[in-house]
Design a protein around this motif. Structure first.
Motif, mmCIF file in Angstrom:
data_model
loop_
_atom_site.group_PDB
_atom_site.id
_atom_site.type_symbol
_atom_site.label_atom_id
_atom_site.label_comp_id
_atom_site.label_asym_id
_atom_site.label_seq_id
_atom_site.Cartn_x
_atom_site.Cartn_y
_atom_site.Cartn_z
ATOM 1 N N ASN A 113 0.605 -1.286 0.171
ATOM 2 C CA ASN A 113 0.016 0.131 -0.101
ATOM 3 C C ASN A 113 0.948 1.268 0.016
ATOM 4 N N LEU A 114 1.737 1.370 0.847
ATOM 5 C CA LEU A 114 2.618 2.552 0.958
ATOM 6 C C LEU A 114 3.533 2.487 -0.355
ATOM 7 N N LYS A 115 4.173 1.465 -0.930
ATOM 8 C CA LYS A 115 4.870 1.737 -2.237
ATOM 9 C C LYS A 115 3.900 2.090 -3.406
ATOM 10 N N GLY A 116 2.878 1.330 -3.296
ATOM 11 C CA GLY A 116 1.909 1.952 -4.304
ATOM 12 C C GLY A 116 1.439 3.320 -4.598
ATOM 13 N N ASN A 117 1.289 3.749 -3.399
ATOM 14 C CA ASN A 117 0.997 5.242 -3.248
ATOM 15 C C ASN A 117 2.098 6.180 -3.709
ATOM 16 N N LEU A 118 3.223 5.911 -3.190
ATOM 17 C CA LEU A 118 4.366 6.348 -3.713
ATOM 18 C C LEU A 118 4.736 6.704 -5.297
ATOM 19 N N GLU A 119 4.656 5.421 -5.992
ATOM 20 C CA GLU A 119 4.911 5.378 -7.341
ATOM 21 C C GLU A 119 3.629 5.986 -8.057
ATOM 22 N N MET A 296 -2.029 4.571 5.139
ATOM 23 C CA MET A 296 -1.701 3.228 5.802
ATOM 24 C C MET A 296 -2.259 2.880 6.797
ATOM 25 N N VAL A 297 -2.745 3.857 7.633
ATOM 26 C CA VAL A 297 -3.574 3.542 8.783
ATOM 27 C C VAL A 297 -4.905 2.778 8.297
ATOM 28 N N ILE A 298 -5.606 3.618 7.461
ATOM 29 C CA ILE A 298 -6.896 3.125 6.956
ATOM 30 C C ILE A 298 -6.989 1.776 6.139
ATOM 31 N N SER A 299 -5.832 1.685 5.454
ATOM 32 C CA SER A 299 -5.773 0.227 4.581
ATOM 33 C C SER A 299 -5.309 -0.626 5.616
ATOM 34 N N GLY A 328 -9.292 1.925 -7.860
ATOM 35 C CA GLY A 328 -8.469 2.789 -7.618
ATOM 36 C C GLY A 328 -7.490 3.302 -8.827
ATOM 37 N N ASN A 329 -7.265 2.445 -9.555
ATOM 38 C CA ASN A 329 -6.276 2.928 -10.855
ATOM 39 C C ASN A 329 -7.374 3.830 -11.913
ATOM 40 N N LEU A 330 -8.576 3.616 -12.174
ATOM 41 C CA LEU A 330 -9.546 4.475 -12.785
ATOM 42 C C LEU A 330 -9.478 5.737 -11.999
ATOM 43 N N GLY A 331 -9.636 5.792 -10.638
ATOM 44 C CA GLY A 331 -9.543 6.984 -10.192
ATOM 45 C C GLY A 331 -8.355 7.917 -9.938
ATOM 46 N N SER A 332 -7.379 7.263 -9.997
ATOM 47 C CA SER A 332 -6.116 7.943 -10.375
ATOM 48 C C SER A 332 -5.916 8.520 -11.417
ATOM 49 N N ILE A 333 -6.426 8.009 -12.636
ATOM 50 C CA ILE A 333 -6.254 8.427 -14.037
ATOM 51 C C ILE A 333 -7.107 10.052 -13.976
ATOM 52 N N PRO A 425 -3.296 8.981 -2.214
ATOM 53 C CA PRO A 425 -3.367 8.118 -1.041
ATOM 54 C C PRO A 425 -4.502 8.184 -0.370
ATOM 55 N N TYR A 426 -5.240 9.266 -0.202
ATOM 56 C CA TYR A 426 -6.538 9.079 0.523
ATOM 57 C C TYR A 426 -7.583 8.613 -0.387
ATOM 58 N N LEU A 427 -7.699 8.747 -1.697
ATOM 59 C CA LEU A 427 -8.546 8.068 -2.340
ATOM 60 C C LEU A 427 -8.327 6.470 -2.407
ATOM 61 N N THR A 428 -7.108 5.981 -2.542
ATOM 62 C CA THR A 428 -6.889 4.736 -2.669
ATOM 63 C C THR A 428 -7.032 4.071 -1.382
ATOM 64 N N ALA A 429 -7.053 4.574 -0.268
ATOM 65 C CA ALA A 429 -7.194 4.217 1.243
ATOM 66 C C ALA A 429 -8.616 4.064 1.336
ATOM 67 N N THR A 430 -9.432 5.096 1.078
ATOM 68 C CA THR A 430 -10.861 5.153 0.961
ATOM 69 C C THR A 430 -11.768 4.106 0.276
ATOM 70 N N ILE A 431 -11.059 3.906 -0.997
ATOM 71 C CA ILE A 431 -11.731 2.694 -1.518
ATOM 72 C C ILE A 431 -11.423 1.271 -1.159
ATOM 73 N N ASP A 432 -10.181 1.321 -0.559
ATOM 74 C CA ASP A 432 -9.880 -0.038 -0.018
ATOM 75 C C ASP A 432 -10.952 -0.407 1.191
ATOM 76 N N ALA A 433 -11.085 0.573 1.824
ATOM 77 C CA ALA A 433 -12.333 0.448 3.103
ATOM 78 C C ALA A 433 -13.586 0.008 2.453
ATOM 79 N N ILE A 434 -13.958 0.959 1.694
ATOM 80 C CA ILE A 434 -15.452 0.809 0.912
ATOM 81 C C ILE A 434 -15.693 -0.482 0.301
ATOM 82 N N GLY A 435 -14.462 -0.898 -0.539
ATOM 83 C CA GLY A 435 -14.425 -1.850 -1.376
ATOM 84 C C GLY A 435 -14.527 -3.463 -0.589
ATOM 85 N N THR A 436 -13.709 -3.314 0.491
ATOM 86 C CA THR A 436 -13.790 -4.437 1.228
ATOM 87 C C THR A 436 -14.894 -4.916 2.149
#
Length: 462
Positions: A113-119, A296-299, A328-333, A425-436
């Motif tokens: 999760n951390l590495k994915g956000n950085l890249e 990281m905390v949310i994920s 998350g990829n669609l949102g990042s685009i 980072p905020y977007l991917t963490a949010t969708i991690d929680a909602i999707g799960t």
């Protein structure tokens, strides 16, 4: 085709990359009084051209079909990367190194999760630089590339240390009977930092080269960079982590892990000095850490939910990464495109882009479902209700991700923060929680209603 500058930003859309020239904004500081007068006249002329340009037809490069043609292949590649990462994680659980050190499984989702956000942040930021024309000149291109790669090393090493220590602490808390030693904590941290650093070096160079190639061939990097960063990042990091863990485990009770850890730690100020001396990047050295840590905390909380239900429902571990990863990829685009438009003072065609991204999700997920059905992956109960509910959850997650991504990007921009460094980072963490949560709720509903048996078979007792 004519291209224009707005305000103080220089936008050069020529595909030619100039090795020796400097951007006009740098040379402008060296103007004489006469040159400044000429520049004022030139700016007035450009303002008149801009006024006239507002009545021109939209640039065909922003057409939704152009977005689909460029983005769909990268999304399919990212899907393959997510599936490969899932297969690798399933394979690693049987390896002796992971059996002996179970904390490595706690480390995996945190580090990825951390590495994915950085890249993805790097991909978004560098895509904006490309579209702003900052990579079209040798001096600024070299400075931005070296600065961003050095910054990525600082972020990866710090993130790796956080992930390693957090996974060791969580391992001690969840399994207090196993205890925890100094050697094990240093071993976890060293493995995490080494894999984070080396994967960042590989992926950083890859992303920079990819975006420069996109610029050369008039492809908008906003449409492809983030999904490819996500797809390749997980696989490369997993392979490096497994290799490093195997090498260091044979010397866990020695000082080798300590030596590796200290070497990685000393590299932080080394790369930090490089970033600090780079006037184009130095302001980012202390910016953007809050969203990375909060994400990281949310994920991690989403991971706790996932871990609780992974042994209760079939296919959760297989479906969740793809569900949240593609959304998350669609949102990042979308975030990357909007951020570029904000930097350029241009307007994004929100309705068309959202519709195109939303519809692209359907064939990507259909390909995924076809793959897992054909190979009977996850031992799922493949029937009409399963496919219907999964697609519904998938579309809901994508819709939320696009809307929240747009809202976050515009909000951070209005507050004076660069969306490239804060939103993803905020977007991917949010969708991690909602999707799960949505996927677990759906599986529970399917099982309780009898529409599809998603219950994990009971383990035989000895």
């Amino acid at each position: 085709m004519s291209h224009f500058t707005t305000k103080n930003d220089y936008i050069e859309l020529s595909p030619a990359l100039n090795e020796d020239d400097e951007p006009p904004d740098i040379r402008r500081d060296q103007y004489s009084l006469e040159g400044k007068r000429s520049a004022s006249i030139h700016r007035a002329s450009m303002e008149a051209l801009l006024e006239e340009a507002t009545h021109l037809e939209p640039n065909p490069a922003s057409h939704p079909w152009r977005l689909i043609v460029q983005s769909l292949p990268s999304l399919i590649i990212s899907l393959i990367g997510l599936v490969v990462a899932g297969v690798l994680m399933d394979e690693y659980q049987h390896w002796q190194v992971f059996v002996n050190t179970s904390e490595l499984f706690i480390l995996l989702p945190i580090l990825l999760n951390l590495k994915g956000n950085l890249e993805m942040i790097l991909a978004s930021r560098f895509s904006t630089s490309a579209n702003m024309g900052e990579l079209d000149y040798g001096s600024s291109r070299k400075s931005l590339m070296l600065g961003n790669l050095a910054l990525l090393q600082v972020q990866a090493l710090v993130a790796g240390a956080i992930a390693g220590l957090a996974s060791f602490a969580l391992g001690v808390l969840t399994r207090p009977d196993t205890g925890g030693s100094y050697y094990e904590s240093v071993y976890m941290t060293a493995c995490s930092m080494v894999s984070a650093s080396f994967s960042s070096a590989i992926l950083g160079v890859f992303m920079c080269a990819l975006i420069l190639i996109c610029r050369q061939y008039r492809i908008n990097p906003d449409n492809i960079a983030c999904p490819l960063a996500s797809a390749t990042g997980d696989v490369v990091t997993l392979i490096l982590l497994a290799g490093c863990a195997m090498i260091l485990q044979d010397h866990m009770e020695t000082l080798m892990s300590t030596f590796v850890f200290l070497s990685m730690l000393l590299a932080v100020p080394f790369f930090g000095v490089i970033v600090w001396r780079n006037k184009r990047i130095k302001q980012l050295l202390f910016a953007g850490w809050t969203p990375i840590v909060i994400a990281m905390v949310i994920s991690s909380l989403a991971g706790v939910v996932l871990e609780h239900y992974v042994e209760k429902y079939k296919g959760i571990a297989l479906l969740t990464p793809v569900l949240i990863g593609v959304a998350g990829n669609l949102g990042s685009i979308y975030v990357s495109r909007i951020s570029t438009c904000l930097h350029q003072d241009t307007e994004e065609d929100y309705a068309s882009v959202e519709r195109a991204l939303f519809l692209m999700n359907i064939p990507v997920q259909a390909i995924f479902l076809l793959i897992i059905w054909a190979f009977n992956m996850g031992d799922l109960d493949y029937n009409f209700w399963f496919f219907l509910t999964y697609m519904m959850v998938n579309l809901i997650c994508t819709f939320i991700c696009l809307k929240v991504g747009k809202w976050m990007t515009l909000s951070f921009w209005k507050m004076g923060y660069d969306p490239d460094n804060y939103v993803i980072p905020y977007l991917t963490a949010t969708i991690d929680a909602i999707g799960t949560v949505l996927l677990v709720a759906t599986f529970s509903l399917l099982t309780s209603s009898g529409a599809s048996n998603m219950q994990m078979p009971a383990q035989p007792t000895n």
